[in-house]
Design an enzyme around this catalytic site. Sequence first.
Site, short mmCIF file in Angstrom:
data_model
loop_
_atom_site.label_atom_id
_atom_site.label_comp_id
_atom_site.label_asym_id
_atom_site.label_seq_id
_atom_site.Cartn_x
_atom_site.Cartn_y
_atom_site.Cartn_z
N HIS A 9 0.83 -1.22 0.00
CA HIS A 9 0.00 0.00 0.00
C HIS A 9 0.86 1.27 0.00
O HIS A 9 2.04 1.24 0.34
CB HIS A 9 -0.92 0.01 1.23
CG HIS A 9 -0.16 0.00 2.52
ND1 HIS A 9 0.40 1.13 3.06
CD2 HIS A 9 0.15 -1.02 3.35
CE1 HIS A 9 1.02 0.82 4.19
NE2 HIS A 9 0.88 -0.49 4.39
N ARG A 58 -5.93 1.16 4.16
CA ARG A 58 -4.78 1.64 3.38
C ARG A 58 -4.55 0.79 2.14
O ARG A 58 -4.20 1.32 1.08
CB ARG A 58 -3.53 1.72 4.25
CG ARG A 58 -3.11 0.41 4.91
CD ARG A 58 -2.13 0.69 6.04
NE ARG A 58 -1.55 -0.48 6.65
CZ ARG A 58 -2.00 -1.07 7.74
NH1 ARG A 58 -3.11 -0.63 8.33
NH2 ARG A 58 -1.37 -2.11 8.24
N GLU A 82 -2.45 -7.40 7.38
CA GLU A 82 -1.12 -7.27 7.96
C GLU A 82 -1.01 -8.05 9.27
O GLU A 82 -2.02 -8.38 9.91
CB GLU A 82 -0.81 -5.79 8.20
CG GLU A 82 0.55 -5.48 8.83
CD GLU A 82 1.76 -5.96 8.04
OE1 GLU A 82 1.91 -7.19 7.85
OE2 GLU A 82 2.57 -5.12 7.65
#
Length: 185
Positions: A9, A58, A82
């Site tokens: 990102h 994001r 993540e």
Amino acid sequence: MTQFFLIRHGETQWNRQGRLQGSQDSPLTETGLAQAHSLAQDLRQQRLDALYASPLLRARRTAEIINQYQRLPLLTHPGLSERNFGDLEGRRRDERPELWQAMTLRFQQNSVDVPGFEPADSLSRRAMTTLASLHQCHPDASVAVVTHGEWLRVVGNALAGHAPWSDATELQGNASVVMLNWPVQ
């Protein structure tokens, strides 16, 4: 064979502030938006068959910008999220120094003494299982995957035969792409 475009990102406010994001989120900065637009321009001549993103804002926002040229269904996949950094998420290095000291061990061992911290081998299994699943859904296709730095690091480690917690794979820059053919030969 699936050709993956593995994308990190764009820059976020917390990246700029030195805050650890993990499973938390912060919006893209103006720089992050510009990075995503530049990447979208670079990828616009590329024929993509599918576009996936982590469900985190994001990554989704970066993928939405890429998709301005691709015009594909934008799918999210929880396996692209993540790593969870537990109690360190949202914190800078000057906050909770005892936890940051434990965090420095993450490149030497699988798990660290930070409440809620996701072990590296767990993240690696999740990441590699997700890529295998996306390959099954899209064999012989070009698939863009917008995800995160630590997620990409463990994939790089797995492909290179390094321990999941190793720092042998460098952190991929914001809005950068790594190509991967799957299955890996």
